[in-house]
Design an enzyme around this catalytic site. Structure first.
Site, PDB file in Angstrom:
ATOM      1  N   ILE A 163       0.840  -1.196   0.000  1.00 16.37           N
ATOM      2  CA  ILE A 163       0.000   0.000   0.000  1.00 16.37           C
ATOM      3  C   ILE A 163       0.877   1.249   0.000  1.00 16.37           C
ATOM      4  CG2 ILE A 163      -1.799   1.259   1.259  1.00 16.37           C
ATOM      5  CD1 ILE A 163      -2.386  -1.506   2.653  1.00 16.37           C
ATOM      6  N   CYS A 164       0.600   2.152  -0.907  1.00 14.61           N
ATOM      7  CA  CYS A 164       1.299   3.427  -0.981  1.00 14.61           C
ATOM      8  C   CYS A 164       0.452   4.456  -0.217  1.00 14.61           C
ATOM      9  CB  CYS A 164       1.485   3.836  -2.445  1.00 14.61           C
ATOM     10  SG  CYS A 164       2.362   5.391  -2.661  1.00 14.61           S
TER      11      CYS A 164
END
Length: 160
Positions: free
Chosen positions: A88-89
């Protein structure tokens, strides 16, 4: 070795999330204190309504001073900030982490990220990233929307 702060904080957060009345975030299981499995249900009237995702949180020994590793496992949402390997960014998972944040507030931030999505698509450079990335903690994240690099692969950047 884990400190007293680590143990006390995680026990408190575990009780908090177990007794939570949130309808979209649930503790599915936990393995000791260091690994939790969370179920996230897509919010109503969003692109992810009716969908269910599994998030694994791994807490480092210096938690809460370092963010947990958060990775989607099993079914990974198709989202511009979620790589197909579940990484996840999200800035609060890396440079913007604060000890004031909790596992529950982190899960709510991830739910909010999913809820605000307007199109289901993978991030630019997804295939390149997932080919080399082992852990999101090993990546060098750039949150200006222009680049992402991975230290272990010595890849400097992918440009959007």
């Amino acid at each position: 070795m884990q400190s007293g702060v680590y143990h006390k904080r995680l026990m408190s957060e575990l009780r908090q999330i177990q007794s939570s009345t949130l309808s979209n975030v649930h503790l599915k299981t936990y393995e000791g204190l260091d690994t939790w499995v969370i179920t996230i249900h897509g919010a109503e009237k969003t692109l992810y309504a009716g969908e269910e995702f599994t998030l694994r949180l791994k807490f480092p020994s210096n938690y809460p001073f370092e963010a947990p590793e958060a990775i989607f496992v099993d079914k990974v949402p198709v989202h511009p900030h979620v790589y197909s390997n579940g990484h996840i960014c999200l800035s609060i998972l890396y440079q913007q982490w604060s000890p004031a944040l909790t596992a529950q507030t982190l899960c709510l931030s991830i739910l909010s990220m999913l809820s605000s999505c307007v199109t289901k698509e993978r991030p630019t450079g997804d295939l390149n990233y997932v080919t080399v990335a082992r852990s999101p903690k090993d990546a060098i994240w750039n949150f200006d929307g222009k680049s992402l690099g991975d230290k272990s692969a010595r890849i400097n950047a992918w440009i959007n």
